[in-house]
Design a protein around this motif. Structure first.
Motif, PDB file in Angstrom:
ATOM      1  N   SER A 145     -48.874 -86.980 -31.502  1.00 15.80           N
ATOM      2  CA  SER A 145     -49.573 -88.154 -32.008  1.00 15.80           C
ATOM      3  C   SER A 145     -49.972 -87.915 -33.464  1.00 15.80           C
ATOM      4  O   SER A 145     -49.990 -86.781 -33.937  1.00 15.80           O
ATOM      5  CB  SER A 145     -50.811 -88.428 -31.156  1.00 15.80           C
ATOM      6  OG  SER A 145     -51.755 -87.382 -31.303  1.00 15.80           O
ATOM      7  N   PRO A 146     -50.316 -88.964 -34.205  1.00 17.78           N
ATOM      8  CA  PRO A 146     -50.745 -88.778 -35.601  1.00 17.78           C
ATOM      9  C   PRO A 146     -51.941 -87.833 -35.741  1.00 17.78           C
ATOM     10  O   PRO A 146     -52.012 -87.047 -36.687  1.00 17.78           O
ATOM     11  CB  PRO A 146     -51.082 -90.189 -36.062  1.00 17.78           C
ATOM     12  CG  PRO A 146     -50.216 -91.069 -35.220  1.00 17.78           C
ATOM     13  CD  PRO A 146     -50.145 -90.399 -33.888  1.00 17.78           C
ATOM     14  N   VAL A 147     -52.876 -87.915 -34.779  1.00 16.35           N
ATOM     15  CA  VAL A 147     -54.026 -87.017 -34.841  1.00 16.35           C
ATOM     16  C   VAL A 147     -53.597 -85.576 -34.590  1.00 16.35           C
ATOM     17  O   VAL A 147     -54.087 -84.636 -35.243  1.00 16.35           O
ATOM     18  CB  VAL A 147     -55.105 -87.456 -33.831  1.00 16.35           C
ATOM     19  CG1 VAL A 147     -56.257 -86.454 -33.797  1.00 16.35           C
ATOM     20  CG2 VAL A 147     -55.629 -88.840 -34.171  1.00 16.35           C
ATOM     21  N   GLN A 148     -52.686 -85.369 -33.659  1.00 20.58           N
ATOM     22  CA  GLN A 148     -52.183 -84.020 -33.408  1.00 20.58           C
ATOM     23  C   GLN A 148     -51.410 -83.478 -34.603  1.00 20.58           C
ATOM     24  O   GLN A 148     -51.480 -82.290 -34.915  1.00 20.58           O
ATOM     25  CB  GLN A 148     -51.296 -84.018 -32.163  1.00 20.58           C
ATOM     26  CG  GLN A 148     -52.070 -84.220 -30.871  1.00 20.58           C
ATOM     27  CD  GLN A 148     -51.142 -84.316 -29.672  1.00 20.58           C
ATOM     28  OE1 GLN A 148     -50.031 -84.845 -29.758  1.00 20.58           O
ATOM     29  NE2 GLN A 148     -51.606 -83.803 -28.535  1.00 20.58           N
ATOM     30  N   VAL A 149     -50.656 -84.335 -35.272  1.00 15.00           N
ATOM     31  CA  VAL A 149     -49.953 -83.904 -36.479  1.00 15.00           C
ATOM     32  C   VAL A 149     -50.949 -83.429 -37.530  1.00 15.00           C
ATOM     33  O   VAL A 149     -50.749 -82.401 -38.188  1.00 15.00           O
ATOM     34  CB  VAL A 149     -49.086 -85.054 -37.027  1.00 15.00           C
ATOM     35  CG1 VAL A 149     -48.497 -84.683 -38.383  1.00 15.00           C
ATOM     36  CG2 VAL A 149     -47.977 -85.391 -36.048  1.00 15.00           C
ATOM     37  N   LEU A 150     -52.048 -84.173 -37.637  1.00 19.11           N
ATOM     38  CA  LEU A 150     -53.050 -83.814 -38.642  1.00 19.11           C
ATOM     39  C   LEU A 150     -53.768 -82.517 -38.298  1.00 19.11           C
ATOM     40  O   LEU A 150     -53.891 -81.623 -39.127  1.00 19.11           O
ATOM     41  CB  LEU A 150     -54.059 -84.955 -38.781  1.00 19.11           C
ATOM     42  CG  LEU A 150     -55.228 -84.726 -39.742  1.00 19.11           C
ATOM     43  CD1 LEU A 150     -54.722 -84.607 -41.171  1.00 19.11           C
ATOM     44  CD2 LEU A 150     -56.251 -85.839 -39.616  1.00 19.11           C
ATOM     45  N   THR A 151     -54.252 -82.406 -37.048  1.00 19.13           N
ATOM     46  CA  THR A 151     -55.077 -81.256 -36.673  1.00 19.13           C
ATOM     47  C   THR A 151     -54.261 -80.001 -36.397  1.00 19.13           C
ATOM     48  O   THR A 151     -54.758 -78.888 -36.606  1.00 19.13           O
ATOM     49  CB  THR A 151     -55.923 -81.602 -35.440  1.00 19.13           C
ATOM     50  OG1 THR A 151     -55.057 -82.019 -34.374  1.00 19.13           O
ATOM     51  CG2 THR A 151     -56.902 -82.718 -35.770  1.00 19.13           C
ATOM     52  N   HIS A 152     -53.025 -80.149 -35.896  1.00 21.10           N
ATOM     53  CA  HIS A 152     -52.219 -78.984 -35.523  1.00 21.10           C
ATOM     54  C   HIS A 152     -51.299 -78.500 -36.630  1.00 21.10           C
ATOM     55  O   HIS A 152     -50.855 -77.339 -36.593  1.00 21.10           O
ATOM     56  CB  HIS A 152     -51.385 -79.289 -34.277  1.00 21.10           C
ATOM     57  CG  HIS A 152     -52.215 -79.553 -33.057  1.00 21.10           C
ATOM     58  ND1 HIS A 152     -51.678 -79.984 -31.858  1.00 21.10           N
ATOM     59  CD2 HIS A 152     -53.561 -79.460 -32.850  1.00 21.10           C
ATOM     60  CE1 HIS A 152     -52.648 -80.140 -30.971  1.00 21.10           C
ATOM     61  NE2 HIS A 152     -53.791 -79.839 -31.552  1.00 21.10           N
ATOM     62  N   HIS A 153     -50.998 -79.356 -37.582  1.00 21.32           N
ATOM     63  CA  HIS A 153     -50.003 -78.975 -38.581  1.00 21.32           C
ATOM     64  C   HIS A 153     -50.514 -79.152 -40.015  1.00 21.32           C
ATOM     65  O   HIS A 153     -50.482 -78.214 -40.811  1.00 21.32           O
ATOM     66  CB  HIS A 153     -48.710 -79.789 -38.384  1.00 21.32           C
ATOM     67  CG  HIS A 153     -48.098 -79.597 -37.037  1.00 21.32           C
ATOM     68  ND1 HIS A 153     -47.319 -78.509 -36.718  1.00 21.32           N
ATOM     69  CD2 HIS A 153     -48.152 -80.361 -35.909  1.00 21.32           C
ATOM     70  CE1 HIS A 153     -46.912 -78.593 -35.468  1.00 21.32           C
ATOM     71  NE2 HIS A 153     -47.400 -79.709 -34.947  1.00 21.32           N
TER      72      HIS A 153
END
Length: 431
Positions: A325-333
């Motif tokens: 998800s966009p939030v996962q892209v932000l927080t994980h990468h």
């Protein structure tokens, strides 16, 4: 082949073996060599100025970490300190020590040991050393003991061989007396734990840096706790979620302008908002931290946006392609990859905040604070302000204290930057 190209383009190929071309090549090599020499000279000049600064600070401030002490025989058992060791085991210990005449005891012991002018050998606050010695070892009240007491400023000048300019005769006489005391083994220069463990004092022999150091630490904790998360979240929103419209452009321009605003303006803002409006206590670490957080936040926002922008789009596309998800892209990468750049901006902002004096003077942190702060709302001062106050003192004994405090400030800055650089390198990733 070259002939065909020359015919087609209408120009002859360059002949690098002619005298003119060889001169041009040699001139270019000379220019490159001069440029390299200029760069090396600039580096050496900068290193020389830095070495001169460090040498000046260390040579001037090294004595600030030491203290001249004079031996004082004190007969506690025969004094008018009517206390028993057993009395100092109760809860009223501090009250009993505060009521005892240790000042009179120190004066009388100095007269008995060194004559009528004996008290001139000791600091005006030397009696505190007697009280602290009894507090640490109450059995001293039953015997005679030699206590090493802090010497006066005149004795300290004599130890350095400084005869002065306006009182040369008096200082010359003190130098002779100091030489006699030194031959008798009654003076010594020892590490001054007082400078590292005490707060400010009007007596340079009792003045310490711990109060200002603790105030700086509390102030920096408040600044970091506010500026770092808010600055990073603002950078994430502006770079990832904010729509591109007129309001966003106004916000971006305002943040860039705030990063260049003089620090004294933030002091006026802190005075108007936190003290006059919210009625927070003056000269408190929480007010200083809030004020410096306002000054540091724009720097972190700008550095955070640049760090987030530097993450390659392919990282985002790959994460989205595998179902993140966009939030996962932000927080994980995105954030882990941009964290080194964000920490770099934080280092710059916190370093600037640590050395600031003007905004803290406006919110009252130039007060005389005789005890270290116990909390965020207690009266406090910081290292730069303490250095400023000591540099303005008339007593020449504060000159070495000022230089020593500058060394402490530089060490504090190096430790803080070293920790931040270690964290940045730990989380740095390469792609």
């Amino acid at each position: 082949m070259n002939t065909a190209l020359a015919t087609e383009n209408g120009r002859q190929p360059t002949d690098w073996n002619t005298d003119a071309m060889q001169r041009r090549i040699r001139a270019r090599y000379r220019a490159e060599k001069r440029f390299r020499i200029y760069g090396l000279f600039a580096v050496l000049l900068s290193a020389g100025f830095l070495a001169f600064l460090l040498f000046t600070m260390v040579s001037s401030g090294a004595r600030g970490f030491t203290q001249v002490q004079v031996a004082l025989p004190v007969n506690f058992a025969a004094s008018n300190i009517f206390l028993e060791p057993s009395q100092l085991e109760g809860e009223d210990r501090d009250q009993l020590l505060a009521g005892a005449d240790f000042q009179g005891l120190a004066r009388q012991a100095a007269v008995d040991a060194y004559g009528e002018d004996g008290p001139a050998l000791f600091s005006s606050g030397a009696w505190v050393k007697l009280r602290n010695a009894v507090s640490e070892d109450p059995t001293l009240l039953t015997r005679e003991e030699v206590i090493w007491m802090p010497a006066s400023t005149e004795v300290d000048f004599a130890a350095r061989g400084d005869t002065g300019a306006t009182q040369s005769e008096e200082r010359a006489a003190m130098m002779e007396r100091y030489a006699a005391l030194e031959d008798a083994g009654q003076v010594r220069r020892a590490l001054s734990w007082t400078f590292l463990t005490m707060a400010d004092s009007s007596d340079p022999t009792l003045a310490g840096i711990w109060g200002a150091l603790k105030g700086s630490l509390l102030t920096m904790l408040v600044t970091l706790a506010l500026a770092f998360p808010i600055g990073v979240l603002a950078a994430v929103y502006l770079e990832e979620y904010a729509p591109q419209n007129r309001w966003t452009d106004i916000i971006e321009v305002s943040i860039n302008n705030l990063a260049a605003v003089p620090s004294i303006i933030f002091g006026l803002l802190g005075l108007a908002v936190f003290i006059n409006t919210f009625h927070l206590p003056r000269s408190a670490a929480i007010v200083g931290g809030l004020t410096l957080a306002l000054m540091t936040m724009p720097v972190i926002v700008i550095a955070g946006r640049n760090a987030i922008k530097s993450v390659p789009p392919s990282i985002r596309d790959a994460a989205l392609g595998v179902g993140a998800s966009p939030v996962q892209v932000l927080t994980h990468h995105v954030l882990p990859l941009s964290l080194p750049g964000i920490l770099t901006g934080t280092i710059i902002g916190m370093s600037r905040a640590l050395g600031e004096t003007a905004p803290l003077l406006l919110i009252g942190m130039r007060a005389f604070v005789a005890s270290p702060p116990d909390g965020l709302t207690d009266p406090a001062t910081v290292l730069p302000v303490q250095i400023f106050l000591w540099s303005d003192e008339l007593d020449p004994g504060f000159v070495e204290k000022t230089s020593a405090a500058i060394i402490v400030l530089l060490l504090f800055l190096l430790v803080m930057n070293g920790l931040a650089i270690w964290l940045r390198n730990k989380y740095e990733q390469r792609w």
